[in-house]
Design a protein around this motif. Sequence first.
Motif, PDB file in Angstrom:
ATOM      1  N   LEU A 521       0.838  -1.194   0.000  1.00 22.73           N
ATOM      2  CA  LEU A 521       0.000   0.000   0.000  1.00 22.73           C
ATOM      3  C   LEU A 521       0.873   1.244   0.000  1.00 22.73           C
ATOM      4  CD1 LEU A 521      -2.561   1.777   0.612  1.00 22.73           C
ATOM      5  CD2 LEU A 521      -2.162   1.244   3.036  1.00 22.73           C
ATOM      6  N   ILE A 522       0.524   2.205  -0.855  1.00 23.23           N
ATOM      7  CA  ILE A 522       1.082   3.554  -0.776  1.00 23.23           C
ATOM      8  C   ILE A 522      -0.078   4.480  -0.421  1.00 23.23           C
ATOM      9  CG2 ILE A 522       2.340   5.392  -1.944  1.00 23.23           C
ATOM     10  CD1 ILE A 522       3.536   3.355  -3.805  1.00 23.23           C
ATOM     11  N   ASP A 523       0.027   5.113   0.724  1.00 24.80           N
ATOM     12  CA  ASP A 523      -1.052   5.924   1.269  1.00 24.80           C
ATOM     13  C   ASP A 523      -0.659   7.393   1.236  1.00 24.80           C
ATOM     14  OD1 ASP A 523      -3.240   6.873   2.617  1.00 24.80           O
ATOM     15  OD2 ASP A 523      -2.545   6.254   4.598  1.00 24.80           O
ATOM     16  N   TYR A 524      -1.444   8.188   0.499  1.00 22.49           N
ATOM     17  CA  TYR A 524      -1.216   9.629   0.407  1.00 22.49           C
ATOM     18  C   TYR A 524      -2.298  10.335   1.237  1.00 22.49           C
ATOM     19  CZ  TYR A 524       1.317   8.069  -3.787  1.00 22.49           C
ATOM     20  OH  TYR A 524       2.142   7.409  -4.671  1.00 22.49           O
ATOM     21  N   GLU A 525      -1.879  11.200   2.141  1.00 21.64           N
ATOM     22  CA  GLU A 525      -2.823  11.923   2.999  1.00 21.64           C
ATOM     23  C   GLU A 525      -2.515  13.418   2.955  1.00 21.64           C
ATOM     24  OE1 GLU A 525      -5.097  10.350   5.322  1.00 21.64           O
ATOM     25  OE2 GLU A 525      -4.556   8.269   4.829  1.00 21.64           O
ATOM     26  N   VAL A 526      -3.549  14.248   2.830  1.00 21.42           N
ATOM     27  CA  VAL A 526      -3.406  15.704   2.930  1.00 21.42           C
ATOM     28  C   VAL A 526      -4.551  16.218   3.787  1.00 21.42           C
ATOM     29  CG1 VAL A 526      -2.201  16.033   0.736  1.00 21.42           C
ATOM     30  CG2 VAL A 526      -4.703  16.090   0.794  1.00 21.42           C
ATOM     31  N   GLY A 527      -4.293  17.305   4.521  1.00 21.96           N
ATOM     32  CA  GLY A 527      -5.355  17.785   5.378  1.00 21.96           C
ATOM     33  C   GLY A 527      -5.209  19.231   5.793  1.00 21.96           C
ATOM     34  N   TYR A 528      -6.322  19.758   6.275  1.00 19.98           N
ATOM     35  CA  TYR A 528      -6.379  21.122   6.817  1.00 19.98           C
ATOM     36  C   TYR A 528      -7.133  21.053   8.141  1.00 19.98           C
ATOM     37  CZ  TYR A 528      -8.383  25.716   7.751  1.00 19.98           C
ATOM     38  OH  TYR A 528      -8.779  26.868   8.369  1.00 19.98           O
ATOM     39  N   ALA A 529      -6.637  21.778   9.147  1.00 23.33           N
ATOM     40  CA  ALA A 529      -7.281  21.784  10.457  1.00 23.33           C
ATOM     41  C   ALA A 529      -7.368  23.208  10.992  1.00 23.33           C
ATOM     42  CB  ALA A 529      -6.513  20.903  11.432  1.00 23.33           C
ATOM     43  N   PHE A 530      -8.499  23.474  11.616  1.00 19.43           N
ATOM     44  CA  PHE A 530      -8.715  24.763  12.278  1.00 19.43           C
ATOM     45  C   PHE A 530      -9.265  24.491  13.671  1.00 19.43           C
ATOM     46  CE2 PHE A 530     -11.789  27.927  13.708  1.00 19.43           C
ATOM     47  CZ  PHE A 530     -11.019  29.084  13.691  1.00 19.43           C
ATOM     48  N   LYS A 531      -8.788  25.246  14.647  1.00 18.16           N
ATOM     49  CA  LYS A 531      -9.277  25.047  16.011  1.00 18.16           C
ATOM     50  C   LYS A 531      -9.150  26.336  16.796  1.00 18.16           C
ATOM     51  CE  LYS A 531      -8.786  22.066  20.075  1.00 18.16           C
ATOM     52  NZ  LYS A 531      -8.026  20.935  20.676  1.00 18.16           N
ATOM     53  N   ASN A 532     -10.263  26.719  17.433  1.00 16.89           N
ATOM     54  CA  ASN A 532     -10.213  27.795  18.420  1.00 16.89           C
ATOM     55  C   ASN A 532     -11.055  27.369  19.616  1.00 16.89           C
ATOM     56  OD1 ASN A 532     -12.903  28.211  17.751  1.00 16.89           O
ATOM     57  ND2 ASN A 532     -12.536  30.101  16.621  1.00 16.89           N
ATOM     58  N   LEU A 534     -14.140  27.814  20.415  1.00 13.81           N
ATOM     59  CA  LEU A 534     -15.530  27.437  20.188  1.00 13.81           C
ATOM     60  C   LEU A 534     -15.739  26.430  19.069  1.00 13.81           C
ATOM     61  CD1 LEU A 534     -17.198  30.964  20.479  1.00 13.81           C
ATOM     62  CD2 LEU A 534     -17.010  29.202  22.248  1.00 13.81           C
ATOM     63  N   PHE A 535     -14.774  26.332  18.164  1.00 11.52           N
ATOM     64  CA  PHE A 535     -15.022  25.565  16.945  1.00 11.52           C
ATOM     65  C   PHE A 535     -13.758  24.840  16.511  1.00 11.52           C
ATOM     66  CE2 PHE A 535     -15.418  25.355  12.248  1.00 11.52           C
ATOM     67  CZ  PHE A 535     -16.564  24.581  12.179  1.00 11.52           C
ATOM     68  N   ASN A 582     -18.880  24.300  20.035  1.00 11.35           N
ATOM     69  CA  ASN A 582     -19.447  24.589  21.342  1.00 11.35           C
ATOM     70  C   ASN A 582     -20.389  25.783  21.168  1.00 11.35           C
ATOM     71  OD1 ASN A 582     -17.840  22.586  22.682  1.00 11.35           O
ATOM     72  ND2 ASN A 582     -16.105  23.985  22.528  1.00 11.35           N
ATOM     73  N   VAL A 583     -21.641  25.492  20.835  1.00 11.65           N
ATOM     74  CA  VAL A 583     -22.603  26.547  20.508  1.00 11.65           C
ATOM     75  C   VAL A 583     -22.821  27.458  21.707  1.00 11.65           C
ATOM     76  CG1 VAL A 583     -24.929  27.024  19.679  1.00 11.65           C
ATOM     77  CG2 VAL A 583     -23.691  25.017  18.836  1.00 11.65           C
TER      78      VAL A 583
END
Length: 755
Positions: A521-532, A534-535, A582-583
Motif C-alpha cells: 500500500l502507498i497511502d497519500y494523505e493531505v489535510g487542513y485543520a482549524f481550532k479555536n 468554540l469551533f 461549542n454553541v
Amino acid sequence: MKNLFQHRTKIYLSLFSFFFSLFSFAQEVAQDSTKSNKLEDVIVTATRVKDNSPFAFSTLKKDALNATNLGQDLPILLDQMPSVVTTSDAGIGVGYTGMRVRGSDATRVNVTINGIPYNDAESHGTFWVNMPDFVSSVEDIQLQRGAGTSTNGSGAFGASLNLRTLKPSTEGYATISNSIGSFGTRKHTLSLGTGIKNGFYAEGRLSKIASDGYIDRASSDLKSFYTEAGYIGTKTSVKAMVFGGKEITYQSWYGTPEAVIKGDVAGIQAYIARNYSSSEEAFNLLNSGRTYNFYTYENQVDNYGQNHYQLHFTHQFNDYLNASISGNYTKGKGFYEEFKDKQKLKDYFSEAPNGSDEGDLVRRKWLDNDFYAFVYSLNYKKEKFSATLGGGYNKYDGDHFGEIIWNSFPVALDKDLQYYKASGLKEDYSTFLKSDYNFTEKLIGFLDLQVRKVDYSANGMNADLKQLNVNKTYNFFNPKAGITYLINDKNKVYGSVSVANKEPNRDDLTKNPTEPSAEKLIDYEVGYAFKNRLFAVNLNGYFMNYKDQLVLTGAIDDTGGPIRENVDKSYRLGVELTAQANVTDKLKLEINTTVSKNKIKSFDYKVADTQYDTNTYEESYFTVITKYTDTDISFSPNVISSGSITYSPIKNLNLALLSKYVGKQFLDNTATNSRSIKAYNTSNLSASYTLKPKWIREINFNLLVNNIFNKMYESNGYTFSYYYRPLASNDNAITENFYYPQAGINFITGVTLKF
C-alpha cells in the motif's frame, strides 16, 4: 474449564491482596518522591502520533468512553469515530462484534495495548469478546486512519488502534458498577485501587457480562479481570499487569438467509428445497423470522479463555532522553463445539476401512496458543528535534486440533479422539526510527523508517484433512514521510506519503487454491485543520493505492471466517470531514462524514459449476469466470457519517442524541445490487447524571437507548453463488445471500458508585 477459571481468579485475588500488604509495608520504608505523568506517556509514545503529525487520527478519552460503557463490546463504543462501521453477530453489541475503518476489516487494523500487539498473529483479527469490559480499564484510545505511523505487530492497512490502560489513581478508591438492559443484558464491575503511596500502588477489576442476544440463542457469558501493581518515581517507573477474560458465546455467525429476513415464504420454501433441509431445519426457517439462528444444538458454543501478562519499565535519563522496555506473555486456549449430522467417517479419518459409514457427531475444534512479545523505545527530544528508536520481537506458537467427543458411527471410536492436528509458528522482528524536525517555527518535517521480517510456518493436518507444509519468510521496508505547516495558532495544513506492506494470514496460505502474494500500500494523505475555543474542523483527503490487495470475496468458511483473494490493482479515494462546535456552554455539536470511492481496476469473479449428466449419472466440476473492471470493493460504503448533539440543561446532567448513517455496501466485488447491504440510518439516545453526596464520592446514573426509531436493518452479511445443473443447461447461477440483522429499539441502564 469453569473450575479452572474460578481457581485462577482466586489466585489473582490472592496476589492482589499480597500487593496491598507489600505496599503497606513499603510505605514505612520508602521515601516520598514527585510523580510525573510523563513516565506514563513514555509507554505509548513510540506507537502514537502527536498533535502536529501529518496523519489523520482521533482520540477518545475515558470520560467519553464511560458515558456509553454499559456492557457492549469495544468496537460498538467506537461507532461514532470517523470512517468507522461496526457490526454485531448477536445483534445488540455483546458477544462477537467487529469494525471496519475506511472499508478495511479488523485484520487490517493494527491493535496495540500499551504498545504490545494484540492482533491474533495468525488470523490478524481482534476478538474483543475474549476481553469483555476491557474499556473499564482504559485511559484513552487513539485511532489512526490509513497506514499511520510505525507500530508493533501486524501491518496496518486501514488503521491503527492504540489503547492505553488507566493511569494509576493518586488516591485510593473503590467503584461498583451495575447495568441491565434489553434481551437479558447485564454487566457487573468491581474496581479497587490503593492510590499512590510513596510511589507504590495497586489496582484491580473484576467484571461479568451476560446477554441472551437479539438473535435466537445468541447468548453470551463473559468474565474478565484486570490487576496492576507498580512503582512510580521521579525518573523510573515499573508496572506489572495481569489481565484476561473467559467467554462462552453461543454461535450466531451463520447469518440469516435473505428470504427469512424478508418474510418471503415462497423464497424460504425454495431455499429449503435446494439445500435439502431437514424437517427440523425447515421448521426453524419458517418460524424464526429476523432472529433466525441456524444452530439449534444446545451446546453450540465458542468457549475460550485468554490471559495476558505484561511488565513495563520506563526511565527518564535526563530532560531530553527516556526509554521504555516492555515484555508480554499471552496464553490462550479454548474450543468451539458443534453438532454435525449425516457425516461420513472417511471425512474425518481418511484411512478408515469403513469410510462410507454415516453417523451424527459432536466435535470440538481447539486452539492452544502462546504469544510472547518484547517491545522497546528510546525517545529523544531537544529544542527543534525529536526522535524515537523502537521496535520489538514477537513469537506465536499455536496448535490447532479437533476432537470428536460423541458420535453415532456403527464403529467404535476412542473418546476425545483427535481427527486432525496442525501447528503454527510465527516470528516477527521489527525496528523503526521516526523523527520530526522544526525547520522553522511553522514548518515541521516528519520521517519514519521501518524494517520488518516475518517468518511463518504451518505444518500438520488441518480440519479438511489437508496436509500443511507452509514455510514463508517476508522482508518489508515501510518508509513514511510528511510535513506540517502551521499557518498560525489556529490553522494548519499537512501532507504525508506512507508505504505499508502486509503478509497473508493463515487462512490465505492454507485455504486459497492459489498461493497469495504479500500486499503493498502507498497511502497519500493531505489535510487542513482549524481550532479555536468554540469551533474545530479537520478536512482530510486520502488516496490509498494498493498492489495485490487481498479483498473479501463475500463468502465465508464454516467458522464464519472471510475468504479473500489477491487483486492486482485497487484503491480507496476519499475525503473525511470532522467538526465540532461549542454553541453555548450547554450545547455541543459534533459531526464527521466520509465520502469515498473504493475501486478494483480488474477482478475475476469465480463461480463453482457442477454439471450433472442424467444419462451417465456422473458429475463434472468447472469454474465459471466473469471479468469485472472498475468495480466496487466489497464492504466499502461510499458514505459514512456520524453526528451528535449534546445538551446539558443543568449541572451534571448530559443528554446526547447520536446518529449514524452507513451507505450501501456490496457483499462481493461485482457491485451487484442484488448482493448488497442496504444503506441504513440509526439514532441512539444517551443520558447521564452525576450526584456528589457527602457520604460517597460520586454516583453516576446512565441510560443508553439504541435505535430509538426502531429501524429494521442489517449491518453485515456474505454471499456465494454456484451452478448445479444438467449438462448443456443455461440456467442462471444460484445465489445465496445471508445477513446479520440488528435489534430494533433496545436499552441499557446503569448505576455506578464511586467511593
